[in-house]
Design an enzyme around this catalytic site. Structure first.
Site, PDB file in Angstrom:
ATOM      1  CD  GLU A  79      -3.016  -1.001   0.172  1.00 34.97           C
ATOM      2  OE1 GLU A  79      -3.037   0.013  -0.545  1.00 34.97           O
ATOM      3  OE2 GLU A  79      -3.841  -1.925   0.052  1.00 34.97           O
ATOM      4  CG  ASP A 226      -5.602  -7.288  -7.792  1.00 34.11           C
ATOM      5  OD1 ASP A 226      -4.496  -7.519  -7.262  1.00 34.11           O
ATOM      6  OD2 ASP A 226      -6.466  -6.564  -7.257  1.00 34.11           O
ATOM      7  CD  GLU A 320     -14.856  -5.093  -1.064  1.00 38.30           C
ATOM      8  OE1 GLU A 320     -13.813  -5.242  -0.414  1.00 38.30           O
ATOM      9  OE2 GLU A 320     -14.856  -4.642  -2.233  1.00 38.30           O
ATOM     10  CD  GLU A 338     -10.408  -1.674  -7.920  1.00 35.80           C
ATOM     11  OE1 GLU A 338      -9.352  -1.491  -7.290  1.00 35.80           O
ATOM     12  OE2 GLU A 338     -11.532  -1.426  -7.439  1.00 35.80           O
TER      13      GLU A 338
END
Length: 888
Positions: A79, A226, A320, A338
């Site tokens: 992150e 991803d 989610e 996204e």
């Protein structure tokens, strides 16, 4: 700026900033917060995209003046890289662009780049592993292995966490001329590539950073993997290294071969890629259609995007996670960007105004359902519209950026967006970096690369002009068959009503209702192709063979049943974890000296709220399994009942002994030789029903510890124990009670025995400390004679292979749900999935209780005349009643 600065994030419901340590912990989510004004840094280049150049200039000055990157705080490497390092680099990129234009940022001298370099060096200690994969967390001030770092003990990281570094680290190297950053990121990518599963060319979700072993062996394009795929392709675009494109194409071929089931994208097992790993999808995979556009594979991008849009139209936001029949699986929505990202790329590729309508829907839903007076609040539940006091930095960094770009014309932009590539956090890196400071060799190190069908890659990295100028209806023709995919919920060829010939649909067996002692349920399992295998260690393995089901509908019900078992297991694991409890033998000749570590129950009396605990003599019940009405209630009344594990649910045992008048219960494991020395404890879960009617305390002892009590009963008949949240000192045990005369009157000595008991005290104390320091108690639901379920395979469409539920613990009526660790299926030679257990987010650890008692204790060998045992105790008698703090 108004409500939260300089905090990391805005809390939009309470209109204040979220400062780590001042708000209740949210677990791993808080690892993104580092007291470095996260949202401001993450949003820098968004301000320029929105043509807010004055605001950008002021924001940069604030970052330079106020932000401290040397905080003693543990943050996520992943992150911090994508949000903070990427934010600083994106800000620097647009700052130098504005400076070159001559109107703004004329004072700028690369301050953001200097901060980025400082942060880059602070992240480098995380790469101090033999594999080159970084630790998942790092202390900004002390690094990883420093005594004050409070991190560096982790063994696992996600594939995306280790594989989403190359853009930022390479850009940092190219901007500064310092090659070490790009070298470290390349080494991590190289290692993941070498560890891919060679037969399927897929990678797992979680990998051991020291050994390179796959910990979670399921593979998809969503959470955990991803951006690894995204960065392979984008690294080729930014750096021009063919090896990255070759790797991406190899992975992409495997994805389209195994994971893509248009319009769905379903996780599979890397060793058995024809076998689905679950029947639900997470929202993070919504980025994949955008990546497919960049790759040039438009048709499946349109299909998946349309499916996702239909889900959004049903729930206003993308949950989610949702199932393959489009039911909500996880109801939260933290305003993820996204889907907006993919919408933007599809519009750029097709020029279809339909995607402008999609964007308009997104904006309307945000304003209608998420906007609050101080910002935009995440959705706690998309079904109810309830809010969460949360607005992640990526909402401003990505969502605003992509939605603005979707509707912006070229004249609305003050720079050409085509000159930049987006990172996974939508930060802008200039494409000219590919020819700058090439300090790292571009030699193709991709090994064992197999040439693939070139037609699959004709459009790789197309320019962003309209790909289909002569066929404006192209995208619509692909979308049209999917218009009602959600409402129809993937209609099946034969309905259950038709199958039952008008007799009405018979609902399938649900995992929560399953009773292993119910013959009808076992027959239903057989019909669904699910079989129970009893293992030697007292567990049960569920295996589903689709080809053995009575019909295709039954096989599908079997797959759903297996999936529900996993979800039930996962749900129980997430329930509040309770600390271990203590069973203390207080009767002659032990007097509190023997303490057994016990597993708690999620029902009944909470011993942590009853400090005195429950004290009483023990009695063995009949029948010993406690699964039916107790036949010797007179022996159990006002006593603590002993019973054996198995045959029925824990809660059922508790109700039966409570009805017989017992004041507490101890369940003893029926697995011979089991011990808290070698097995992690677990908490006994309920039966899925309301357990408020159970008011007595229930504890669980492994076989070895249980035999200590049973042997004591055979030797001394009357054995009194204390059930409590932790062991009590002798003064507390005997407070208000007459101290036995033989303790006071005894004058005989027995030095050896007293020494042994003292050592036992010491061992017990060490055990208590080890327990409080390291043990997490896993949840178990009562078990079918032996089994239970953990992670399994649950495809929604029927695969040719069989699926199996790995063995786990459960008592007869719920073949669920142990999860002492988070287990994911691996494979064995027989084709059944076996669990490869790994510590999950809560990191349960094995209990290292140092009990030295033998399961078959021979008290004749250990216990000598009582007078001699008590000899050395005489010196303590005078102070006995004052020993309030004597911890065992």
């Amino acid at each position: 700026q108004e409500h939260a600065y300089p905090a990391d994030e805005l809390m939009p419901l309470t209109c204040r900033g979220r400062v780590r340590g001042q708000e209740p912990s949210r677990g791993d989510v808080d690892d993104a917060l580092g007291k470095f004004s996260l949202t401001l840094i993450d949003t820098l280049d968004t301000l320029v995209v929105l043509n807010k150049t004055k605001e950008f200039e002021e924001a940069v000055k604030k970052v330079i003046k106020d932000v401290n990157l040397d905080n003693d705080i543990v943050v996520s490497v992943f992150e911090t890289n994508i949000r903070v390092l990427g934010g600083l680099l994106g800000g620097h990129s647009v700052a130098i662009m504005l400076k070159e234009k001559g109107e703004y940022m004329q004072w700028y001298s690369g301050e953001l780049l200097h901060m980025a370099k400082e942060l880059g060096y602070k992240l480098l200690p995380a790469f101090n592993t033999t594999s080159g994969l970084p630790y998942p967390r790092v202390n900004l001030k002390f690094g990883v292995r420093h005594p004050e770092a409070r991190t560096g003990t982790e063994t696992d990281t996600c594939t995306a966490c280790a594989g989403t570094l190359i853009l930022e680290f390479a850009a940092l190297s190219r901007f500064t001329g310092t090659s070490i950053f790009e070298e470290y990121a390349r080494k991590a990518l190289d290692f993941i590539w070498e560890k891919r599963q060679r037969s399927s060319n897929l990678v797992g979700v979680t990998i051991n950073i020291h050994t390179g072993d796959w910990v979670r062996k399921d593979s998809g394009v969503g959470a955990g993997i991803d951006s690894y795929y995204e960065y392979l392709l984008k690294a080729y675009v930014l750096l021009g290294d063919d090896s990255f494109l070759e790797r991406f194409n190899t992975h992409y071929d495997a994805i389209m071969r195994y994971i893509s089931q248009p319009p769905l994208l379903l996780d599979v097992h890397i060793h058995k890629p024809m076998l689905n790993a679950r029947t639900w999808m997470d929202s993070l995979l919504a980025f994949f259609p955008g990546l497919q556009v960049l790759k040039g594979d438009i048709r499946p991008a349109i299909e998946t995007h349309e499916m996702l849009y239909q889900v959004i139209k049903k729930h206003n936001f993308l949950p989610e996670a949702f199932t393959t029949d489009f039911r909500v699986h996880w109801a939260q929505h933290p305003l993820r960007p996204e889907f907006a990202e993919s919408t933007y790329f599809l519009y750029k590729a097709t020029g279809d105004p339909y995607y402008l309508e999609v964007g308009k829907t997104l904006i309307e839903n945000l304003n209608k359902y998420a906007r609050v007076p101080c910002g935009f609040a995440a959705m706690k539940d998309v079904r109810t519209g309830s809010h969460e006091d949360r607005m992640d930095s990526f909402f401003l960094a990505e969502m605003f950026k992509y939605l603005y770009l979707l509707f912006a014309d070229k004249e609305d932009m003050i720079f050409d967006i085509e000159d930049y590539i987006f990172t996974t956090e939508a930060h802008l890196l200039p494409l000219w970096l590919s020819t700058t400071n090439q300090t790292v060799s571009k030699k193709n190190i991709t090994t064992e690369y197999t040439e693939l069908d070139d037609s699959n890659f004709d459009w790789t990295c197309p320019n962003t002009q309209i790909l289909f100028p002569n066929d404006p209806m192209f995208a619509q023709s692909i979308r049209e068959p999917l218009k009602n995919v959600v409402d129809k919920s993937c209609p099946r060829g034969i309905s259950r009503a038709e199958e039952s010939l008008g007799s009405g649909p018979k609902p399938p067996l649900r995992a929560r209702d399953f009773m292993a002692s119910n013959p009808e349920h076992l027959e239903i399992l057989k019909k669904m192709g699910v079989s129970l295998i009893h293992l030697k260690d007292g567990r049960v393995q569920l295996v589903q063979h689709a080809v053995q089901a009575a019909s295709s509908l039954d096989a599908e019900d079997g797959l759903r049943f297996m999936q529900e078992m996993i979800e039930l297991s996962s749900q129980q694991q997430k329930e509040q974890q309770l600390p271990p409890r203590a069973v203390q033998i207080v009767s002659h000749p032990f007097f509190g000296r023997v303490v057994l570590t016990a597993g708690p129950a999620q029902f009944g009396m909470d011993l942590s709220k009853h400090k005195a605990g429950t004290r009483g003599f023990v009695a063995t019940i009949k029948p010993y399994n406690g699964c039916s009405e107790i036949t010797n209630p007179e022996a159990v009344k006002e006593k603590i009942a002993l019973m054996q594990r198995g045959q029925c649910m824990f809660a059922e045992k508790a109700r039966n002994i409570q009805k017989a008048g017992a004041i507490g219960g101890i369940v003893i494991d029926d697995n011979e030789g089991s011990s808290s020395d070698t097995a992690p404890l677990f908490q006994m879960a309920g039966d899925g029903k309301n357990t408020d009617d159970i008011t007595i305390p229930m504890l669980f002892l492994f076989n070895k510890e249980g035999n200590i009590i049973l042997d004591a009963i055979r030797e001394y008949e009357a054995v009194e124990v204390l059930l409590s949240d932790k062991a009590k000192d002798r003064a507390t045990i005997f407070k208000g009670k007459m101290i036995p005369n033989y303790i006071i009157d005894s004058n005989l000595e027995m030095e050896n025995m007293d020494q042994k008991l003292s050592e036992n005290d010491s061992h017990k104390q060490n055990s208590e400390e080890a327990t409080s320091a390291s043990q997490d108690v896993s949840a178990i639901s009562e078990e079918p004679e032996e089994g239970e379920s953990s992670d399994v395979t649950e495809p929604d469409s029927l695969p040719p292979a069989h699926t199996s539920l790995p063995p786990a613990r459960a008592d007869a009526e719920s073949v669920s749900i142990s999860h002492q660790d988070s287990c994911v299926p691996g494979s064995d030679d027989a084709g059944a999935l076996e669990p490869a257990c790994t510590r999950g987010d809560s990191q349960p650890q094995e209990q290292q209780t140092e009990t030295e008692s033998n399961p078959k204790v021979n008290w004749d060998d250990k216990v000598q005349p009582m007078e001699s045992i008590l000899a050395d105790w005489n010196e303590d008698i005078e102070a006995f009643e004052m020993m309030e703090k004597d911890e065992l």
